[in-house]
Design a protein around this motif. Structure first.
Motif, PDB file in Angstrom:
ATOM      1  N   ASN A  26       1.045  10.176  -8.775  1.00  0.00           N
ATOM      2  CA  ASN A  26       2.264  10.769  -9.323  1.00  0.00           C
ATOM      3  C   ASN A  26       3.189   9.621  -9.721  1.00  0.00           C
ATOM      4  OD1 ASN A  26       4.596  12.199  -9.877  1.00  0.00           O
ATOM      5  ND2 ASN A  26       4.728  13.187  -7.861  1.00  0.00           N
ATOM      6  N   PRO A  27       3.428   9.433 -11.046  1.00  0.00           N
ATOM      7  CA  PRO A  27       3.329  10.418 -12.116  1.00  0.00           C
ATOM      8  C   PRO A  27       2.130  10.315 -13.053  1.00  0.00           C
ATOM      9  CG  PRO A  27       4.724   8.630 -12.848  1.00  0.00           C
ATOM     10  CD  PRO A  27       4.280   8.268 -11.452  1.00  0.00           C
ATOM     11  N   SER A  28       1.321   9.276 -12.968  1.00  0.00           N
ATOM     12  CA  SER A  28       0.373   8.970 -14.050  1.00  0.00           C
ATOM     13  C   SER A  28      -0.897   9.800 -14.015  1.00  0.00           C
ATOM     14  CB  SER A  28       0.002   7.484 -14.004  1.00  0.00           C
ATOM     15  OG  SER A  28      -0.812   7.215 -12.874  1.00  0.00           O
ATOM     16  N   GLY A  29      -1.267  10.345 -12.856  1.00  0.00           N
ATOM     17  CA  GLY A  29      -2.533  11.050 -12.722  1.00  0.00           C
ATOM     18  C   GLY A  29      -3.724  10.135 -12.525  1.00  0.00           C
ATOM     19  N   LEU A  30      -3.511   8.808 -12.502  1.00  0.00           N
ATOM     20  CA  LEU A  30      -4.602   7.838 -12.385  1.00  0.00           C
ATOM     21  C   LEU A  30      -5.109   7.731 -10.948  1.00  0.00           C
ATOM     22  CD1 LEU A  30      -3.103   5.026 -14.644  1.00  0.00           C
ATOM     23  CD2 LEU A  30      -4.883   6.680 -15.254  1.00  0.00           C
ATOM     24  N   THR A  31      -6.372   7.332 -10.815  1.00  0.00           N
ATOM     25  CA  THR A  31      -7.013   7.186  -9.511  1.00  0.00           C
ATOM     26  C   THR A  31      -7.615   5.793  -9.376  1.00  0.00           C
ATOM     27  OG1 THR A  31      -7.508   9.542  -9.259  1.00  0.00           O
ATOM     28  CG2 THR A  31      -8.896   8.022  -8.038  1.00  0.00           C
ATOM     29  N   TYR A  32      -7.446   5.186  -8.207  1.00  0.00           N
ATOM     30  CA  TYR A  32      -8.043   3.876  -7.943  1.00  0.00           C
ATOM     31  C   TYR A  32      -9.564   4.007  -7.867  1.00  0.00           C
ATOM     32  CZ  TYR A  32      -3.479   1.961  -6.411  1.00  0.00           C
ATOM     33  OH  TYR A  32      -2.168   1.524  -6.348  1.00  0.00           O
ATOM     34  N   SER A  33     -10.265   3.133  -8.558  1.00  0.00           N
ATOM     35  CA  SER A  33     -11.719   3.061  -8.441  1.00  0.00           C
ATOM     36  C   SER A  33     -12.083   2.416  -7.109  1.00  0.00           C
ATOM     37  CB  SER A  33     -12.295   2.234  -9.585  1.00  0.00           C
ATOM     38  OG  SER A  33     -11.875   0.872  -9.464  1.00  0.00           O
ATOM     39  N   PRO A  34     -13.341   2.594  -6.649  1.00  0.00           N
ATOM     40  CA  PRO A  34     -13.751   1.916  -5.412  1.00  0.00           C
ATOM     41  C   PRO A  34     -13.563   0.402  -5.492  1.00  0.00           C
ATOM     42  CG  PRO A  34     -15.348   3.602  -6.009  1.00  0.00           C
ATOM     43  CD  PRO A  34     -14.391   3.508  -7.159  1.00  0.00           C
ATOM     44  N   GLU A  35     -13.804  -0.168  -6.669  1.00  0.00           N
ATOM     45  CA  GLU A  35     -13.651  -1.619  -6.832  1.00  0.00           C
ATOM     46  C   GLU A  35     -12.196  -2.041  -6.677  1.00  0.00           C
ATOM     47  OE1 GLU A  35     -17.317  -0.161  -8.434  1.00  0.00           O
ATOM     48  OE2 GLU A  35     -15.257   0.379  -8.981  1.00  0.00           O
ATOM     49  N   LYS A  36     -11.284  -1.250  -7.217  1.00  0.00           N
ATOM     50  CA  LYS A  36      -9.868  -1.580  -7.093  1.00  0.00           C
ATOM     51  C   LYS A  36      -9.390  -1.397  -5.651  1.00  0.00           C
ATOM     52  CE  LYS A  36      -8.575  -3.036 -11.139  1.00  0.00           C
ATOM     53  NZ  LYS A  36      -7.719  -2.349 -12.096  1.00  0.00           N
ATOM     54  N   ARG A  37      -9.907  -0.402  -4.962  1.00  0.00           N
ATOM     55  CA  ARG A  37      -9.540  -0.208  -3.558  1.00  0.00           C
ATOM     56  C   ARG A  37      -9.955  -1.413  -2.721  1.00  0.00           C
ATOM     57  NH1 ARG A  37      -9.095   5.850  -2.548  1.00  0.00           N
ATOM     58  NH2 ARG A  37      -9.240   6.730  -4.646  1.00  0.00           N
ATOM     59  N   GLN A  38     -11.200  -1.852  -2.955  1.00  0.00           N
ATOM     60  CA  GLN A  38     -11.679  -3.027  -2.236  1.00  0.00           C
ATOM     61  C   GLN A  38     -10.886  -4.256  -2.629  1.00  0.00           C
ATOM     62  OE1 GLN A  38     -14.680  -3.381   0.082  1.00  0.00           O
ATOM     63  NE2 GLN A  38     -13.206  -5.036   0.450  1.00  0.00           N
ATOM     64  N   GLY A  39     -10.558  -4.369  -3.920  1.00  0.00           N
ATOM     65  CA  GLY A  39      -9.794  -5.518  -4.388  1.00  0.00           C
ATOM     66  C   GLY A  39      -8.405  -5.570  -3.797  1.00  0.00           C
ATOM     67  N   VAL A  40      -7.737  -4.422  -3.713  1.00  0.00           N
ATOM     68  CA  VAL A  40      -6.412  -4.372  -3.090  1.00  0.00           C
ATOM     69  C   VAL A  40      -6.510  -4.801  -1.628  1.00  0.00           C
ATOM     70  CG1 VAL A  40      -4.587  -2.812  -2.306  1.00  0.00           C
ATOM     71  CG2 VAL A  40      -5.453  -2.634  -4.643  1.00  0.00           C
ATOM     72  N   ALA A  41      -7.487  -4.268  -0.921  1.00  0.00           N
ATOM     73  CA  ALA A  41      -7.650  -4.622   0.492  1.00  0.00           C
ATOM     74  C   ALA A  41      -7.898  -6.113   0.663  1.00  0.00           C
ATOM     75  CB  ALA A  41      -8.794  -3.812   1.099  1.00  0.00           C
ATOM     76  N   ASP A  42      -8.744  -6.691  -0.196  1.00  0.00           N
ATOM     77  CA  ASP A  42      -9.041  -8.122  -0.106  1.00  0.00           C
ATOM     78  C   ASP A  42      -7.788  -8.965  -0.321  1.00  0.00           C
ATOM     79  OD1 ASP A  42     -11.681  -7.499   0.359  1.00  0.00           O
ATOM     80  OD2 ASP A  42     -12.342  -7.875  -1.707  1.00  0.00           O
ATOM     81  N   LEU A  43      -6.938  -8.546  -1.256  1.00  0.00           N
ATOM     82  CA  LEU A  43      -5.714  -9.299  -1.530  1.00  0.00           C
ATOM     83  C   LEU A  43      -4.688  -9.165  -0.405  1.00  0.00           C
ATOM     84  CD1 LEU A  43      -5.171  -8.596  -5.343  1.00  0.00           C
ATOM     85  CD2 LEU A  43      -5.859 -10.760  -4.283  1.00  0.00           C
ATOM     86  N   LEU A  44      -4.682  -8.029   0.249  1.00  0.00           N
ATOM     87  CA  LEU A  44      -3.683  -7.797   1.302  1.00  0.00           C
ATOM     88  C   LEU A  44      -4.115  -8.346   2.660  1.00  0.00           C
ATOM     89  CD1 LEU A  44      -2.539  -4.117   0.586  1.00  0.00           C
ATOM     90  CD2 LEU A  44      -1.483  -6.248  -0.170  1.00  0.00           C
TER      91      LEU A  44
END
Length: 395
Positions: A175-193
């Motif tokens: 909300n608001p874009s309707g977009l969903t994180y891909s599995p690769e982006k989820r893993q990438g966010v976790a790796d960066l954090l």
């Protein structure tokens, strides 16, 4: 003498969407503005039966003060559902029942944020979070969204150059874009954090409302453990009026959240918790969610087809595979605020995009909600809006 308000009130404004909803009370207006679930899908009869059973079997107890953590059988149900639906192990002790997931944001601010602390959010970002964190005089940093989640290069740069207390994100049908994180982006966010002193707040009110495409199961908190908090809600899968949400956190964070909630409201409605628990015990929530998915999927398809028929090619629109929203981007020269004024004259409403940006950008964007309008209204409303856009472009 005039009363003296707290400094924090000078930086927080009325919710733009709530103010728009006042305009759309006119029944002749076709509204795509509110983030409202479809009331035809509220399980009224089943909730009524659940309420009667609770009153008959636990009348006085259901009206008494209760524990801050929440009704233990309901917390256990939520924990079991995480295992079933998301494939993650969560204990009932890690779940704190709240008065809607919006209260989670307020508790997070109280527990973590001092005046001037940085909060990292998506661009565009959820307006409710912007408003809530603004109460604590936060400084916002934003990371842009690509089709499958945040721009990881931009995110890494922000993390390296700034200290932020919280990164707040809506990973499914944002909300608001309707977009969903891909599995690769989820893993990438976790790796960066990972290894950084920052809390990842994963808000997931729409995750079970997928009606097409491949289901993305990974929860970012699953990669981060102690530095991740997960938020959930019954508002989109049962009924928002019950104001029942929850927070998944553990250890010292959970203890601090309980203290903050005790100071806020002691506990969430005992009766509401018991009724929802009885409802999910006596009925199949999965079957109910399937009805929601089927309806929303149909409404989404009608809106997308109407947009393809009536919007000029210059307007770019997201194609979400679930949730409740589409996100439109007009040509740079157009203002969605000006378009809104014209649209209201033609009895159709949407939400201009600028309030979803904390940096003043987004002037040429807007949000459309497809969950709370019937198919005939969607077709007519999109036609009216398309005609308005074409008129603007011809000037």
């Amino acid at each position: 003498m005039p009363v003296q308000f707290a400094d924090r009130m000078s930086t927080v404004h009325r919710s733009f969407i709530r103010e728009i909803l006042k305009v759309t009370q006119d029944q002749s207006i076709i509204s795509f503005a509110g983030g409202l679930p479809n009331p035809e899908l509220f399980p009224v009869a089943d909730l009524k039966a659940a309420a009667v059973d609770v009153m008959q079997e636990a009348g006085p107890q259901s009206m008494q003060y209760s524990t801050t953590e929440g009704f233990e059988p309901l917390r256990q149900y939520i924990a079991d559902r995480y295992k079933k639906v998301k494939g993650i192990d969560v204990s009932a002790d890690e779940i704190l029942i709240t008065s809607g997931s919006q209260q989670c944001l307020d508790l997070l601010g109280k527990v973590f944020l001092n005046s001037g602390d940085n909060v990292l959010i998506e661009r565009p970002g959820y307006l409710g979070a912007i408003q809530s964190f603004s109460m604590f005089q936060s400084n916002f940093l934003t990371v842009g969204l690509e089709e499958d989640g945040p721009d990881l290069t931009e995110l890494e740069k922000l993390l390296n150059e700034n200290e932020s207390k919280i990164f707040y994100a809506v990973t499914n049908f944002q909300n608001p874009s309707g977009l969903t994180y891909s599995p690769e982006k989820r893993q990438g966010v976790a790796d960066l954090l990972r290894g950084r002193d920052i809390l990842f707040v994963e808000d997931d009110p729409y995750g079970e409302l997928r009606f097409m495409g491949e289901s993305y199961q990974p929860v970012v908190r699953g990669y981060l453990k102690e530095n991740g908090i997960l938020l959930g809600s019954f508002s989109k899968v049962a009924a928002p009026g019950f104001r029942l949400g929850w927070m998944v956190c553990s250890g010292e964070m959970r203890d601090k959240m309980i203290i903050a909630k005790q100071a806020s409201d002691l506990h969430t409605s005992t009766f509401a918790q018991r009724v929802i628990h009885r409802y999910v015990t006596d009925n199949s929530l999965d079957e109910h969610i399937e009805k929601i998915r089927a309806r929303y999927g149909s409404q989404r398809d009608v809106m997308v087809k109407a947009i393809e028929a009536h919007f000029p090619e210059e307007v770019k629109v997201t194609r979400p595979e679930g949730g409740m929203f589409l996100w439109a981007t007009l040509p740079e020269s157009m203002s969605s605020m000006d378009l809104f004024d014209e649209a209201i004259k033609n009895k159709v409403a949407f939400v201009p995009g600028r309030p979803f940006y904390v940096d003043g950008s987004g002037e040429n964007t807007f949000r459309l909600n497809f969950s709370n309008a019937d198919e005939a209204s969607i077709e007519e409303g999109i036609k009216r809006l398309g005609d308005g856009i074409k008129d603007f472009l011809s000037r």
